[in-house]
Design a protein around this motif. Structure first.
Motif, PDB file in Angstrom:
ATOM      1  N   SER A   4      35.632  47.290  48.648  1.00 43.45           N
ATOM      2  CA  SER A   4      34.717  48.407  48.364  1.00 43.45           C
ATOM      3  C   SER A   4      35.114  49.642  49.151  1.00 43.45           C
ATOM      4  O   SER A   4      35.133  50.751  48.628  1.00 43.45           O
ATOM      5  CB  SER A   4      33.279  48.040  48.733  1.00 43.45           C
ATOM      6  N   LEU A   5      35.427  49.464  50.429  1.00 41.03           N
ATOM      7  CA  LEU A   5      35.792  50.597  51.270  1.00 41.03           C
ATOM      8  C   LEU A   5      37.109  51.215  50.815  1.00 41.03           C
ATOM      9  O   LEU A   5      37.247  52.440  50.772  1.00 41.03           O
ATOM     10  CB  LEU A   5      35.874  50.161  52.738  1.00 41.03           C
ATOM     11  N   ILE A   6      38.065  50.387  50.436  1.00 42.31           N
ATOM     12  CA  ILE A   6      39.353  50.895  49.957  1.00 42.31           C
ATOM     13  C   ILE A   6      39.152  51.718  48.679  1.00 42.31           C
ATOM     14  O   ILE A   6      39.678  52.824  48.549  1.00 42.31           O
ATOM     15  CB  ILE A   6      40.343  49.734  49.705  1.00 42.31           C
ATOM     16  N   VAL A   7      38.346  51.185  47.742  1.00 52.73           N
ATOM     17  CA  VAL A   7      38.097  51.898  46.491  1.00 52.73           C
ATOM     18  C   VAL A   7      37.350  53.196  46.762  1.00 52.73           C
ATOM     19  O   VAL A   7      37.639  54.241  46.180  1.00 52.73           O
ATOM     20  CB  VAL A   7      37.336  51.003  45.492  1.00 52.73           C
ATOM     21  N   PHE A  86      34.364  44.529  42.839  1.00 53.76           N
ATOM     22  CA  PHE A  86      35.519  43.875  43.435  1.00 53.76           C
ATOM     23  C   PHE A  86      35.089  42.903  44.530  1.00 53.76           C
ATOM     24  O   PHE A  86      35.632  41.806  44.643  1.00 53.76           O
ATOM     25  CB  PHE A  86      36.494  44.904  43.998  1.00 53.76           C
ATOM     26  N   ASP A  87      34.113  43.302  45.331  1.00 55.38           N
ATOM     27  CA  ASP A  87      33.616  42.393  46.366  1.00 55.38           C
ATOM     28  C   ASP A  87      32.976  41.155  45.749  1.00 55.38           C
ATOM     29  O   ASP A  87      33.115  40.043  46.267  1.00 55.38           O
ATOM     30  CB  ASP A  87      32.618  43.107  47.281  1.00 55.38           C
ATOM     31  N   MET A  88      32.261  41.326  44.621  1.00 53.41           N
ATOM     32  CA  MET A  88      31.672  40.164  43.936  1.00 53.41           C
ATOM     33  C   MET A  88      32.760  39.232  43.429  1.00 53.41           C
ATOM     34  O   MET A  88      32.630  38.005  43.520  1.00 53.41           O
ATOM     35  CB  MET A  88      30.809  40.624  42.758  1.00 53.41           C
ATOM     36  N   VAL A  89      33.836  39.811  42.881  1.00 54.44           N
ATOM     37  CA  VAL A  89      34.924  38.994  42.344  1.00 54.44           C
ATOM     38  C   VAL A  89      35.626  38.240  43.463  1.00 54.44           C
ATOM     39  O   VAL A  89      35.861  37.032  43.367  1.00 54.44           O
ATOM     40  CB  VAL A  89      35.916  39.866  41.544  1.00 54.44           C
ATOM     41  N   THR A  90      35.961  38.934  44.549  1.00 50.22           N
ATOM     42  CA  THR A  90      36.674  38.257  45.631  1.00 50.22           C
ATOM     43  C   THR A  90      35.780  37.269  46.370  1.00 50.22           C
ATOM     44  O   THR A  90      36.275  36.287  46.928  1.00 50.22           O
ATOM     45  CB  THR A  90      37.263  39.275  46.638  1.00 50.22           C
ATOM     46  N   GLY A  94      27.437  37.112  42.403  1.00 43.77           N
ATOM     47  CA  GLY A  94      26.878  38.073  41.455  1.00 43.77           C
ATOM     48  C   GLY A  94      27.463  37.947  40.066  1.00 43.77           C
ATOM     49  O   GLY A  94      27.411  36.876  39.455  1.00 43.77           O
ATOM     50  N   PHE A  95      28.013  39.049  39.559  1.00 41.43           N
ATOM     51  CA  PHE A  95      28.553  39.071  38.210  1.00 41.43           C
ATOM     52  C   PHE A  95      29.738  38.129  38.042  1.00 41.43           C
ATOM     53  O   PHE A  95      30.013  37.677  36.931  1.00 41.43           O
ATOM     54  CB  PHE A  95      28.963  40.495  37.818  1.00 41.43           C
ATOM     55  N   ALA A 171      45.776  44.016  44.213  1.00 35.19           N
ATOM     56  CA  ALA A 171      44.894  44.054  45.389  1.00 35.19           C
ATOM     57  C   ALA A 171      43.815  42.984  45.320  1.00 35.19           C
ATOM     58  O   ALA A 171      43.516  42.324  46.317  1.00 35.19           O
ATOM     59  CB  ALA A 171      44.246  45.432  45.515  1.00 35.19           C
ATOM     60  N   VAL A 172      43.224  42.783  44.135  1.00 34.65           N
ATOM     61  CA  VAL A 172      42.147  41.804  43.995  1.00 34.65           C
ATOM     62  C   VAL A 172      42.724  40.398  43.878  1.00 34.65           C
ATOM     63  O   VAL A 172      42.244  39.458  44.509  1.00 34.65           O
ATOM     64  CB  VAL A 172      41.245  42.145  42.789  1.00 34.65           C
ATOM     65  N   GLY A 173      43.759  40.235  43.065  1.00 34.41           N
ATOM     66  CA  GLY A 173      44.453  38.959  42.953  1.00 34.41           C
ATOM     67  C   GLY A 173      43.607  37.824  42.397  1.00 34.41           C
ATOM     68  O   GLY A 173      43.759  36.684  42.815  1.00 34.41           O
ATOM     69  N   ARG A 174      42.712  38.096  41.458  1.00 35.90           N
ATOM     70  CA  ARG A 174      41.877  37.042  40.888  1.00 35.90           C
ATOM     71  C   ARG A 174      42.653  36.304  39.807  1.00 35.90           C
ATOM     72  O   ARG A 174      43.149  36.894  38.849  1.00 35.90           O
ATOM     73  CB  ARG A 174      40.618  37.641  40.283  1.00 35.90           C
TER      74      ARG A 174
END
Length: 193
Positions: A4-7, A86-90, A94-95, A171-174
């Motif tokens: 979140s901070l990076i984005v 992104f934080d939810m995904v990593t 949540g979503f 960056a996310v790598g999901r």
């Protein structure tokens, strides 16, 4: 450092770059909204106070102009929302949990018609199709206006979107969901192209 901070920082840097370009006298505006602004001002001309307010808000040379304010707020809120996603995904919260539930439901309730539609949708979002569409629209716009600015702007946006999408995927790598895959996809799954 959280995603979140990076984005959010990337959004602030982007908004600052947009501001610097917008106040630069040496960079031509590729999509000049002056015609639309003049039309809107003619529409509110019967109300002098409203027209004066709108004129101040739409003044691109003013740091407090509405367009700049709205653009900055949009980038800031968008960066916050995307960073939260992104934080939810990593963190698989949540979503991201809802996404997994929907993927599992879809895998168990799929039909051959749905697979054909998914293949078509996947193909429409491919890098090749996006770049071909951007080139065709750019050529059409240049042929109509004989001005290279809008065509160049569209190509920069298309290439920037592709670069940003791939950088964010790295960056996310999901990983792609561990469900029955009816449509082939390569690389990380988030964000979707």
């Amino acid at each position: 450092m959280s995603v979140s901070l990076i984005v959010l920082l990337a959004g602030l840097v982007s908004a600052s770059a947009v501001y610097l370009v917008s106040v630069s006298r040496s960079v031509a505006d590729p999509i000049d909204p002056q015609g639309e602004i003049n039309w809107f001002l003619r529409r509110v001309a019967r109300h002098p106070r409203a027209a004066a307010f709108v004129r101040r808000r739409l003044d691109r040379s003013s740091i407090s102009g509405f367009a700049l304010t709205a653009a900055f707020a949009t980038v800031f809120v968008g960066a916050f929302v995307v960073g939260s996603l992104f934080d939810m995904v990593t963190g698989n919260a949540g979503f991201a949990r809802l996404d997994k539930f929907v993927a599992n439901w879809g895998a168990t309730n799929v039909s051959s018609g749905a697979v054909r539609v998914l293949r078509l949708v996947t193909a429409l979002g491919s890098t090749t199709v996006v770049l071909i569409a951007a080139v065709l629209v750019s050529v059409w716009k240049f042929a109509r206006t004989r001005r290279p600015g809008p065509a160049v702007f569209l190509m920069v946006v298309a290439l920037g979107q592709l670069a940003l999408n791939n950088l964010l995927k790295a960056a996310v790598g999901r990983a792609r969901p561990d469900v029955a895959r009816f449509v082939h996809g390569s690389g990380s799954s988030f964000p979707s192209g």
